[in-house]
Design a protein around this motif. Structure first.
Motif, mmCIF file in Angstrom:
data_model
loop_
_atom_site.group_PDB
_atom_site.id
_atom_site.type_symbol
_atom_site.label_atom_id
_atom_site.label_comp_id
_atom_site.label_asym_id
_atom_site.label_seq_id
_atom_site.Cartn_x
_atom_site.Cartn_y
_atom_site.Cartn_z
ATOM 1 N N ALA A 46 4.406 1.563 -9.547
ATOM 2 C CA ALA A 46 4.341 1.086 -8.155
ATOM 3 C C ALA A 46 4.532 -0.422 -8.102
ATOM 4 C CB ALA A 46 3.010 1.484 -7.537
ATOM 5 N N GLU A 47 3.857 -1.125 -8.982
ATOM 6 C CA GLU A 47 3.962 -2.586 -9.018
ATOM 7 C C GLU A 47 5.374 -3.023 -9.403
ATOM 8 O OE1 GLU A 47 1.733 -6.446 -11.094
ATOM 9 O OE2 GLU A 47 1.308 -4.407 -11.772
ATOM 10 N N LYS A 48 5.942 -2.346 -10.390
ATOM 11 C CA LYS A 48 7.289 -2.676 -10.851
ATOM 12 C C LYS A 48 8.308 -2.466 -9.718
ATOM 13 C CE LYS A 48 10.546 -1.482 -14.582
ATOM 14 N NZ LYS A 48 10.797 -0.567 -15.714
ATOM 15 N N ALA A 49 8.192 -1.353 -9.024
ATOM 16 C CA ALA A 49 9.116 -1.045 -7.926
ATOM 17 C C ALA A 49 8.956 -2.040 -6.781
ATOM 18 C CB ALA A 49 8.881 0.378 -7.429
ATOM 19 N N PHE A 50 7.719 -2.329 -6.412
ATOM 20 C CA PHE A 50 7.477 -3.244 -5.298
ATOM 21 C C PHE A 50 7.988 -4.648 -5.627
ATOM 22 C CE2 PHE A 50 4.799 -6.149 -2.773
ATOM 23 C CZ PHE A 50 5.147 -5.690 -1.510
ATOM 24 N N ASN A 51 7.756 -5.110 -6.842
ATOM 25 C CA ASN A 51 8.218 -6.448 -7.239
ATOM 26 C C ASN A 51 9.740 -6.521 -7.225
ATOM 27 O OD1 ASN A 51 5.657 -7.471 -7.541
ATOM 28 N ND2 ASN A 51 5.534 -7.039 -9.730
ATOM 29 N N TYR A 52 10.389 -5.431 -7.633
ATOM 30 C CA TYR A 52 11.858 -5.414 -7.610
ATOM 31 C C TYR A 52 12.366 -5.570 -6.177
ATOM 32 C CZ TYR A 52 16.684 -3.941 -7.951
ATOM 33 O OH TYR A 52 18.060 -3.904 -7.855
ATOM 34 N N VAL A 53 11.763 -4.804 -5.276
ATOM 35 C CA VAL A 53 12.199 -4.856 -3.876
ATOM 36 C C VAL A 53 11.886 -6.214 -3.258
ATOM 37 C CG1 VAL A 53 11.800 -3.882 -1.579
ATOM 38 C CG2 VAL A 53 12.029 -2.375 -3.555
ATOM 39 N N LYS A 54 10.720 -6.751 -3.580
ATOM 40 C CA LYS A 54 10.319 -8.031 -2.990
ATOM 41 C C LYS A 54 11.259 -9.157 -3.404
ATOM 42 C CE LYS A 54 6.148 -10.608 -1.893
ATOM 43 N NZ LYS A 54 4.713 -10.783 -2.151
ATOM 44 N N GLN A 55 11.813 -9.058 -4.611
ATOM 45 C CA GLN A 55 12.729 -10.084 -5.083
ATOM 46 C C GLN A 55 14.127 -9.916 -4.491
ATOM 47 O OE1 GLN A 55 12.498 -9.742 -9.342
ATOM 48 N NE2 GLN A 55 10.342 -10.321 -9.389
ATOM 49 N N MET A 95 0.837 -1.205 0.000
ATOM 50 C CA MET A 95 0.000 0.000 0.000
ATOM 51 C C MET A 95 0.870 1.253 0.000
ATOM 52 S SD MET A 95 -2.791 1.240 2.845
ATOM 53 C CE MET A 95 -3.608 -0.351 2.833
ATOM 54 N N TYR A 96 1.979 1.204 0.747
ATOM 55 C CA TYR A 96 2.873 2.360 0.795
ATOM 56 C C TYR A 96 3.413 2.667 -0.598
ATOM 57 C CZ TYR A 96 6.387 5.634 2.443
ATOM 58 O OH TYR A 96 7.121 6.771 2.646
ATOM 59 N N PHE A 97 3.841 1.629 -1.306
ATOM 60 C CA PHE A 97 4.369 1.823 -2.663
ATOM 61 C C PHE A 97 3.281 2.393 -3.583
ATOM 62 C CE2 PHE A 97 7.885 -0.426 -1.080
ATOM 63 C CZ PHE A 97 8.918 -0.401 -2.013
ATOM 64 N N GLU A 98 2.063 1.902 -3.440
ATOM 65 C CA GLU A 98 0.958 2.384 -4.279
ATOM 66 C C GLU A 98 0.652 3.848 -3.991
ATOM 67 O OE1 GLU A 98 -2.044 -0.407 -3.307
ATOM 68 O OE2 GLU A 98 -1.232 -2.003 -4.591
ATOM 69 N N VAL A 134 14.536 6.334 -4.154
ATOM 70 C CA VAL A 134 15.578 5.878 -5.074
ATOM 71 C C VAL A 134 14.965 5.274 -6.335
ATOM 72 C CG1 VAL A 134 17.390 4.143 -5.392
ATOM 73 C CG2 VAL A 134 17.352 5.549 -3.318
ATOM 74 N N LEU A 135 13.995 4.387 -6.143
ATOM 75 C CA LEU A 135 13.424 3.678 -7.292
ATOM 76 C C LEU A 135 12.571 4.589 -8.164
ATOM 77 C CD1 LEU A 135 12.501 0.182 -5.771
ATOM 78 C CD2 LEU A 135 14.560 0.872 -6.993
ATOM 79 N N SER A 136 12.021 5.646 -7.585
ATOM 80 C CA SER A 136 11.192 6.549 -8.382
ATOM 81 C C SER A 136 12.012 7.190 -9.489
ATOM 82 C CB SER A 136 10.574 7.637 -7.497
ATOM 83 O OG SER A 136 11.584 8.468 -6.943
ATOM 84 N N LYS A 137 13.296 7.403 -9.210
ATOM 85 C CA LYS A 137 14.156 7.978 -10.241
ATOM 86 C C LYS A 137 14.641 6.903 -11.208
ATOM 87 C CE LYS A 137 17.507 11.593 -10.846
ATOM 88 N NZ LYS A 137 18.166 12.725 -10.206
ATOM 89 N N SER A 138 14.968 5.710 -10.645
ATOM 90 C CA SER A 138 15.465 4.619 -11.484
ATOM 91 C C SER A 138 14.402 4.105 -12.436
ATOM 92 C CB SER A 138 15.958 3.465 -10.599
ATOM 93 O OG SER A 138 17.012 3.889 -9.767
#
Length: 1078
Positions: free
Chosen positions: A409-418, A397-400, A438-442
């Motif tokens: 949001a989904e792409k960033a969360f999946n990256y972190v989860k892995q 939810m935080y990422f969303e 960090v991921l928002s820029k990447s």
């Protein structure tokens, strides 16, 4: 059929609980149900749905079948069931409570125990508190007016949650409603805060992960409306509560939410006035009274404050950030205030409120970091809760909420989860913010051409990119950027090493920090009261502490920092050290090169040398496994495989047994194992591994020869991962999976892999896995298809049943090469002897058979004896202890001894062999055909008359080396026969066990004769006897003689006198090589 809340077969205690509930009126039952609503959701969600639904069905709750379809969605089941129960009326609600009361005895759930106990013990006072929390106290018009003013002021202060702006110039601050930032609380013991040796962020991350995977039902959720309600641990309604949590987990946010809910009327209206203070702001106050302290923050209360303080039970004081207080907080002090007008320092006033010498009856709510609680007496707090942080749904939810684009949001969360390293710390809201920043820029559309290196793989890389993003937005000259980072880095390190997270203007001046710099605001936040600062997060502070050594390298300063950080027992320097190691990697540092210039390679060389020296030092401390794991983290952060290889090149075995291994620990260990292919043995016994941890480890286990995973509570679903390990590792020779929970539908995955041609396992341990007889079919397949398998341990399961014969048939197949089979404690009856006999007759490879702890005594025992006596039987070791064998079985056992020349070890302990047929066993022991070298007859109720028969067996058996006669009743006139036999030249016994035989002091003379005349005797155990007395000196004299060859003697629990203990001390001095245990 109408609901029937109580059944005829309910016990008296349950019926009394039902009667108590029936005393409540309808509206009260509904209010109580609503009051416990959050608790009930959590309890039902974590209870066995089958057991709960069975209970409700037995009480005629309708439509139970509709809930059975929701068993795999516990949250929906709980929500639907509780809603239907509530709408079902009074009897349905009472039936639910009675069902939960019954289940409380069957399932360990502190939450369930707590709510039932509160309901039972508080009775009508509970209803009074529910009403009071809803409607509050009646106040005079004057006090009501000032209360409204106070609530309006607090509403303005607390209605929105301010989130720091990301370090991008084009975005402003963001505000979020509290519902998107809810934090769960879990009660923990105060003992958690004692002598913590681990960094608190790391420890809480590990604990949080364990909570999610293993122990959700073992900890009690405390919801906000229960903070000042009945405490299951202290068995009272608390007035002093401590909220613990690591930096950034949301302690201040929770306090703000608490005040906001009180202002809105949603929470604790029993408190007419709530006073919210932050210790970092109280640090500014010198000597004050309670009145002036309140008025400093709430000056509009001046006219009515005297009246407000006259009723302390209506007041709540909230103090946020105990660990940030600069005042002495001695909760055991006797220097207390007793009057609101009495002057004292703030710490003295707070302690006085907690100790009830000031405003006795008021309530106090306080927050602190866990490390702050190690320095105080926590016994003053009647409830201690800990914020566990975000659960997985809240992380997502935080990422969303952070990313406006749902796909991003989904792409960033999946990256972190892995990425296990990054995901583990996402329980912290502030850490989520850094990752998202960090991921928002990447992940911006314009950044698709950026190299993959800008996506962090380690925590160090995350913070390097975080700082790089900040610097890129300020377009500063490299030298100026270095200057700023040097000043705040030095201040940051000073704070890390001294447990400081709050800094003032004096600190900024001391470390030459330019508070006019725009760059500074990207790292430091100013509090509401100007003049005090803190870093965006403690981890930012720790990273900048490490970075300063690479921007401004000094050999002396870096060495001092390394040694200082390593020396702290509370782990405060742990993440700082990890960052130093991570920055030693050139590719990681290169991300900052464009903004700071080339960072010092000398610092990198220095850190790497320190790591190498540390590993050499730790290899000498072989027992400190935690230090070894810590070093693995340093190596992991470096990503330097050459360094890893060089550092652990001398090790071929990793022993991390009895260390709790989180999934993150497993990720780090997997990196080390994948790099160091020469590691041959890994011991992870009792590491509380979970399925996720095993999943991360599995790909790295392909070079091991020995793997121990016993006592990890692994479920049957882990068999799939274990199967993968076996198929991909032809080198694996020994696998220990004892004491887990592998029984289940996935067990077949494991046995299929064990049956595959790729499997070369020689020793397999599956004891204590709750395996049923149906698993025998699968195990039989392993035996038939795996010619490498030599040792199979299946002890402490439940293998007997119709399929047991399949396992025995496999033993008799020509393909079977099993040499050792252990079936201890499998509830095998005497009927199984026929099947066992069938397996043994046609098995030429079996050397060791352990059938201890079963129930083999009976008419079919003779079938087993016949098989053991056959010429084809090659068994060398036979364990039959604790099988209820009577003396009549001695005749049958004698036949085995006579007819099986291979038999060397025979264990018959824990049976009932005393009787007229015992002599048959001893006669067989004397026969020329007997090759027994070790005979164990402990705990067989043998009387002293059996000594004559034992003597006969010993005299005529030159092969017997070990004799165990412990825990019998050998004391008596016939003991001398045994002693004479042990003293004869023909006796070759090297180990003799006579403990627990009630031998008196006079037996010492006989034992002395044995010692003098038996040059073979090396080990003597005479513990648990009554040897103290006038003849004890004879034993001491014999042990002191040159002819004595005893190497080890045990004299535990012999009631020796002071003089006799002194004689033993002198014997130790006289014979230092003799091991004396007493």
């Amino acid at each position: 059929m109408s609901v029937r809340a109580v059944r005829d077969d309910d016990d008296d205690e349950t019926q009394r609980f039902h009667q108590q509930l029936c005393q409540y009126e309808d509206h009260a039952v509904r209010m109580i149900h609503k009051y416990f609503q959050d608790d009930l959701h959590h309890i039902v969600e974590n209870l066995s749905p089958i057991s709960l639904l069975d209970q409700l069905r037995s009480r005629n709750i309708p439509d139970i079948e509709k809930y059975q379809s929701l068993e795999h969605d516990r949250r929906t089941l709980a929500q639907t069931l509780l809603q239907d129960i509530f709408h079902g009326g009074r009897e349905a609600v009472i039936a639910l409570w009675v069902s939960l009361y019954v289940l409380k005895r069957c399932f360990y759930s502190p939450g369930l125990a707590a709510v039932v106990e509160e309901l039972r013990h508080r009775g009508n006072t509970l209803m009074e508190d529910i009403v009071l929390d809803k409607y509050g106290h009646q106040l005079t018009p004057e006090l009501k007016d000032i209360q409204n003013h106070h609530k309006k002021y607090l509403h303005e202060k607390t209605e929105k949650l301010l989130e720091n702006k990301p370090p991008r110039c084009d975005q402003g601050d963001e505000r979020f409603p509290f519902c998107t930032r809810y934090v769960n609380l879990i009660v923990v013991s105060t003992d958690r805060f004692r002598e913590r040796s681990e960094n608190e962020l790391i420890e809480t991350g590990v604990k949080h992960e364990e909570y999610l995977n293993n122990i959700q039902n073992e900890l009690q959720h405390i919801f906000p409306n229960k903070m000042f309600c009945w405490c299951h641990q202290s068995r009272l309604v608390p007035h002093v509560v401590m909220v613990s949590g690591v930096p950034g987990v949301g302690k201040t946010t929770l306090m703000q939410k608490f005040v906001y809910d009180w202002v809105k009327g949603d929470l604790y209206q029993r408190f007419s006035f709530v006073f919210f203070f932050k210790f970092r702001e109280l640090n500014r106050l010198d000597e004050v009274s309670l009145e002036t302290m309140i008025l400093h923050q709430y000056p509009y209360l001046r006219e009515q404050l005297g009246k407000i303080l006259q009723e302390p039970e209506k007041l709540l004081f909230i103090f946020d950030g105990l660990d940030e207080s600069s005042h002495n907080m001695d909760f055991t002090s006797n220097h207390l205030c007793s009057n609101p007008k009495q002057l004292g320092h703030c710490g003295q006033i707070v302690v006085s409120l907690v100790r009830k010498s000031l405003l006795n009856g008021c309530s106090v709510l306080m927050t602190s970091r866990p490390t702050g609680l190690t320095l105080i007496d926590c016994n003053m707090f009647q409830r201690i809760v800990e914020i566990i942080g975000f659960l997985p749904e809240e992380r997502q939810m935080y990422f969303e909420n952070f990313f406006l684009d749902s796909k991003m949001a989904e792409k960033a969360f999946n990256y972190v989860k892995q990425n296990a390293t990054l995901y583990t710390f996402c329980y912290l809201p502030s850490y989520c913010w850094i990752i998202c920043t960090v991921l928002s820029k990447s992940f911006q559309p314009t950044s698709s051409v950026q190299p993959v290196s800008l996506l962090p793989k380690t925590v160090t890389q995350l913070f390097v990119i975080f700082v790089a993003n900040i610097l890129s937005n300020h377009s500063l000259h490299k030298s100026y950027a270095q200057k700023i980072l040097w000043s705040i880095g030095r201040m940051a390190e000073h704070g890390v090493m001294n447990h400081r997270v709050v800094f003032d203007e004096e600190d900024l001046d001391c470390f030459y920090v330019d508070n006019q710099s725009k760059l500074l605001s990207s790292f430091l936040m100013e509090s509401e009261n100007p003049g005090t600062y803190s870093f965006l997060h403690l981890t930012v502070q720790e990273f900048l502490s490490a970075l300063v050594h690479f921007t401004h390298y000094s050999t002396k300063k870096l060495q001092k920092s390394l040694e200082e950080a390593k020396s702290y027992p509370d782990g405060r320097g742990e993440i700082f050290l990890r960052f130093l190691c991570g920055l030693s990697d050139g590719s990681t540092r290169s991300i900052l090169k464009g903004y700071l210039g080339t960072l010092a390679d000398q610092a990198s060389t220095h850190v790497i040398t320190w790591m190498k020296d540390l590993i050499i030092e730790q290899q000498r401390e072989i027992n400190n496994k935690q230090h070894l794991l810590r070093t693995f983290y340093y190596l992991f952060e470096t990503r330097n495989k050459a360094l890893v290889l060089e550092s652990v090149k001398s090790l071929i075995r990793f022993d991390l047994s009895r260390i709790h291994m989180s999934a993150l620990d497993c990720t780090v260990l997997a990196f080390i194992l994948e790099t160091c292919t020469k590691i041959k043995e890994l011991d992870l016994t009792r590491c509380v591994l979970n399925t996720e941890g095993l999943n991360r480890l599995a790909p790295a286990l392909h070079n091991l020869q020995i793997l121990r995973l016993d006592s990890n509570n692994l479920p049957d679903t882990s068999c799939t991962q274990l199967a993968s390990v076996i198929r991909n590792n032809p080198s694996l020779k020994k696998l220990d999976l004892s004491d887990n929970r592998l029984s289940g539908p996935h067990f077949k995955d494991l046995t299929d892999a064990l049956s595959s041609p790729a499997c070369r396992i020689e020793e397999l341990q599956l004891g204590d896995n709750n395996l049923s007889d149906t698993s025998c079919t699968q195990l039989a397949s392993v035996i038939r298809n795996n010619p490498s398998l030599k040792k199979l341990v299946l002890s402490d399961n439940h293998l007997y049943g119709p399929h047991f014969s399949g396992l025995m048939d496999a033993l008799s197949s020509p393909a079977c090469k099993i040499e050792e089979l252990q079936l201890v404690g499998n509830h095998l009856p005497d009927m199984s002897c026929t099947q066992l006999a069938s397996g043994l007759r046609n098995n030429r490879s079996m050397k060791v058979l352990d059938l201890s702890g079963n129930c083999l005594s009976g008419p079919h025992f003779s079938n087993l004896i016949d098989a053991l006596s056959s010429p084809a039987c090659k068994i060398e070791e036979l364990q039959l202890g604790h099988n209820h064998l009577s003396d009549m079985s001695c005749t049958q056992l004698a036949s085995v001894i006579r007819n099986n020349p291979s038999l060397k070890i025979l264990n018959l302990s824990g049976n009932y062999l005393s009787g007229p047929h015992f002599s048959d066993l001893m006669v067989a022991l004397s026969s020329p055909a007997c090759r027994i070298e070790e005979l164990r007859l402990g705990d067989n109720l043998l009387p002293d008359t059996s000594c004559t028969q034992l003597a006969s067996g010993i005299k005529n058996n030159p092969s017997l080396k070990i004799l165990d006669l412990s825990d019998n009743n050998l004391s008596g006139p016939h003991l001398s026969d045994l002693m004479d036999a042990l003293s004869t030249p023909a006796c070759r016994i090297e180990e003799l066990y006579l403990g627990g035989n009630d031998l008196p002091s006079r037996s010492c003379t006989q034992l002395a004769s044995v010692i003098r005349n038996n040059p073979s005797l090396k080990k003597l155990d005479i513990s648990g006897n009554c040897l103290s007395g006038p003849h004890f000196s004879d034993l001491m004299d014999a042990l002191s003689t040159p002819v004595c060859r005893i190497e080890e003697i045990r004299l535990w629990a012999c009631n020796l006198s002071t003089e006799e203990k002194e004689a033993l001390r002198k014997l130790r001095a006289h014979k230092p090589n003799m091991k004396i245990q007493n």
